[in-house]
Design a protein around this motif. Structure first.
Motif, mmCIF file in Angstrom:
data_model
loop_
_atom_site.group_PDB
_atom_site.id
_atom_site.type_symbol
_atom_site.label_atom_id
_atom_site.label_comp_id
_atom_site.label_asym_id
_atom_site.label_seq_id
_atom_site.Cartn_x
_atom_site.Cartn_y
_atom_site.Cartn_z
ATOM 1 N N SER A 79 34.924 14.843 -3.831
ATOM 2 C CA SER A 79 34.733 13.432 -4.162
ATOM 3 C C SER A 79 33.240 13.135 -4.195
ATOM 4 O O SER A 79 32.510 13.438 -3.251
ATOM 5 N N THR A 80 32.778 12.563 -5.307
ATOM 6 C CA THR A 80 31.357 12.284 -5.474
ATOM 7 C C THR A 80 31.131 10.846 -5.926
ATOM 8 O O THR A 80 31.879 10.325 -6.759
ATOM 9 N N PRO A 81 30.072 10.204 -5.424
ATOM 10 C CA PRO A 81 29.748 8.849 -5.880
ATOM 11 C C PRO A 81 28.922 8.858 -7.160
ATOM 12 O O PRO A 81 28.654 7.809 -7.742
ATOM 13 N N LEU A 82 28.498 10.052 -7.607
ATOM 14 C CA LEU A 82 27.630 10.153 -8.781
ATOM 15 C C LEU A 82 28.438 10.075 -10.071
ATOM 16 O O LEU A 82 29.572 10.552 -10.144
ATOM 17 N N PRO A 83 27.845 9.527 -11.131
ATOM 18 C CA PRO A 83 28.501 9.513 -12.436
ATOM 19 C C PRO A 83 28.529 10.924 -13.022
ATOM 20 O O PRO A 83 27.745 11.791 -12.632
ATOM 21 N N GLU A 84 29.423 11.137 -13.965
ATOM 22 C CA GLU A 84 29.578 12.470 -14.549
ATOM 23 C C GLU A 84 28.276 12.954 -15.187
ATOM 24 O O GLU A 84 27.937 14.142 -15.109
ATOM 25 N N SER A 85 27.524 12.072 -15.806
ATOM 26 C CA SER A 85 26.282 12.475 -16.462
ATOM 27 C C SER A 85 25.261 13.017 -15.466
ATOM 28 O O SER A 85 24.440 13.878 -15.809
ATOM 29 N N ALA A 86 25.329 12.547 -14.224
ATOM 30 C CA ALA A 86 24.363 12.986 -13.223
ATOM 31 C C ALA A 86 24.679 14.381 -12.696
ATOM 32 O O ALA A 86 23.780 15.133 -12.304
ATOM 33 N N VAL A 87 25.963 14.744 -12.657
ATOM 34 C CA VAL A 87 26.344 16.055 -12.107
ATOM 35 C C VAL A 87 26.530 17.106 -13.199
ATOM 36 O O VAL A 87 26.658 18.296 -12.901
ATOM 37 N N ALA A 88 26.543 16.688 -14.462
ATOM 38 C CA ALA A 88 26.817 17.608 -15.566
ATOM 39 C C ALA A 88 25.872 18.803 -15.610
ATOM 40 O O ALA A 88 26.325 19.943 -15.789
#
Length: 321
Positions: A240-249
């Protein structure tokens, strides 16, 4: 339903000009009711084929018309996942002879383990002749309960009802193969056999209760042929992550490239209208996946969870402060 099981088997019996039939290959499973009906005489030409991939063909106008909800594909997906089999394809098609022929032969050619669910309306036999399966008929007589609408039915007296029952235990038959390789009894309390065509196509009834029970009892046969012989299955780790998908991509793209050769699949799933998204690792190498937990948690600023909504209440509480 059971007549439809026989009907679809007729369509799987015609040789294709593009996809040659192969001899059914059966391994020797542990001692069980299943093994008593499956163990063939092994030769150098019948080496058991490992099961890496699977496909399911769900057949029925009722499903496509919204009359019946398809639960069999969902059950089969979980079934394959638990055994470590890669389910590559699920198709839902109509009761159309040509479409069934094309789909089944394509799947048989492309995947190791194929199941069909349901059947089609009356058609003529194609290719292999249909033959009464005597053992199935004897089991039917022993295990079937009298139907309240047929109080005078007699197994030994010719009648339209008896003719209908006999059709239910006809299977496509190849004279060159032992009958044990063409129909499998997997449960002591069921007379219904699993017909096996082309070595890897398993014909199952569409009724979910029977579909699920037959598959569960088929496991002892499948386990010796799995890539993972212990049958430990595939592991799925959720983060579970609070980051948006673009940030972890960028990180996930790099991780996927580093672990692809070890069979690890990396995924990212936005959860609309939620404050936390989900990152997944899926694979059979548990040791490697365990070693990646701390790295993934650090890079996605998240935490490994058992359910993707596990930390939603924490996010809600933080948002209210």
């Amino acid at each position: 339903m059971l007549t439809r099981l026989t009907q679809i088997s007729r369509h799987l019996s015609r040789p294709s000009t593009n996809l040659p039939l192969t001899t059914p290959v059966l391994s020797s499973p542990p001692v069980s009711p299943l093994s008593r009906g499956l163990t063939p005489k092994m030769t150098s030409s019948t080496v058991p084929k490992s099961i890496h991939t699977a496909a399911a063909l769900i057949i029925g106008d009722e499903v496509l018309g919204g009359k019946t909800v398809d639960t069999n594909s969902a059950f089969f997906a979980k079934y394959c996942f638990s055994l470590g089999i890669q389910l590559k394809r699920v198709e839902v098609i109509a009761d159309d002879e040509d479409e069934i022929m094309e789909a089944v032969r394509r799947m048989s050619n492309n995947y190791d383990f194929v199941v069909t669910s349901g059947g089609i309306g009356p058609t003529q036999g194609l290719g292999l002749k249909l033959k009464l399966h005597d053992a199935a008929f004897e089991r039917m007589k022993k295990l079937s309960k009298p139907h309240p609408m047929q109080p005078a039915f007699d197994w030994d007296t010719p009648s339209p009802a008896l003719t209908a029952k006999l059709r239910m235990v006809e299977i496509p038959h190849d004279d060159a193969l032992p009958i044990e390789q063409q129909a499998v009894f997997v449960a002591d309390d069921l007379w219904v056999p699993i017909a096996v065509v082309n070595g890897n196509v398993h014909i199952l009834p569409g009724v979910p209760r029977l579909f699920e029970k037959l598959l569960e009892h088929l496991k002892p046969f499948l386990l010796p042929r799995l890539v993972n012989p212990e049958g430990k299955g595939i592991y799925r780790y959720l983060f579970s992550t609070p980051l948006p998908e673009s940030a972890v991509a960028p990180y996930l793209t790099d991780l996927a490239a580093r672990t692809a050769s070890r069979g690890i699949k990396v995924g990212s799933y936005p959860r609309w209208e939620k404050k936390r998204n989900t990152v997944t690792l899926v694979g059979t190498d548990k040791e490697l996946m365990d070693s990646l937990i701390a790295e993934v948690e650090e890079n996605v600023k998240g935490k490994k969870v058992l359910q993707e909504d596990e930390m939603d209440s924490l996010s809600d509480a933080e948002g209210s402060n």
